[in-house]
Design a protein around this motif. Sequence first.
Motif: not given
Length: 292
Positions: A6, A9, A28, A33, A52, A56-59, A82
């Motif tokens: 958790e 990155t 994720a 991330r 997302a 979850g968190t993503a780019t 991040w």
Amino acid sequence: MTLALEGRTAIITGAGGGLGRAHALYLAGRGVRVAVNDVSADAAERVAHEIAAHGGTATAVAGSVTDEAAVGAMVEAVLAAWGRVDILVNNAGILRDKSFAKMTIADFRTVVDVHLIGAAICTKAVWEAMRAQRFGRIVMTTSSSGLYGNFGQANYGAAKMALVGLMQTLAIEGEKYDIRVNCLAPTAATQMTEGVLDAESLTMLAPDRVSPALLALVADDAPTRMVVCAGAGHVATANVTLTHGRYVGHAADAGEQVVSRWSEIVDRSGEIVPGYGFVQAEREVAAARADA
């Protein structure tokens, strides 16, 4: 083994589809991330949106792993957003399969550039950040084609085995900074394997059946310098070993001694996995001194 991820990155290359996408979704789902990298901006965006949508968190970060400037910008963007890069999964790859007789040097160079040089570029880009934070988990994607060979894949096999050598040295150099480097040798049905396997095998070899093997390699208590083979839910390890061997001396008949004692030289009983490359030289010198 400490499995909590958790807030970590990760950058995953070639994650716009196939195995990379499965890796991105898996991590994720564990609270990581994820920076989804792919040469296709649309593919990267789709996977980031998918993550997302699952909470979850993503780019998404588009760019070729062979483009040093693009990779550098990707890492800087992740650090800016991040604050750290904990995990790098070097997954991006291509195929240019042909028998060596028909393969051009351009075919060879292109595959090596993406798999080997691309992984080196991405790893170099995160290396200082990982050293500074004294934590890093790097996964190289090797292959049974590199470990054991495969017809028509001289370029791919050479690049994939070279990644094992890269892993071995980086694991040694990264140890004092808690940077642990491993290889994953996946067997997965992706665009790269279409037309090679039957439908039933393709189902069994779904990419998401490989990704759980990542967990052990990116956890806080991850091993280092391991080659993990995974596919269809099965996990194993591969090792580069050194047999006990035999001292043959350096007299005029040394070559003949090698030939006549070949069965002893290749005998695998008592073989070891060296902790570092110089073990070979140490054993050779020790044998020579014992005979002196």
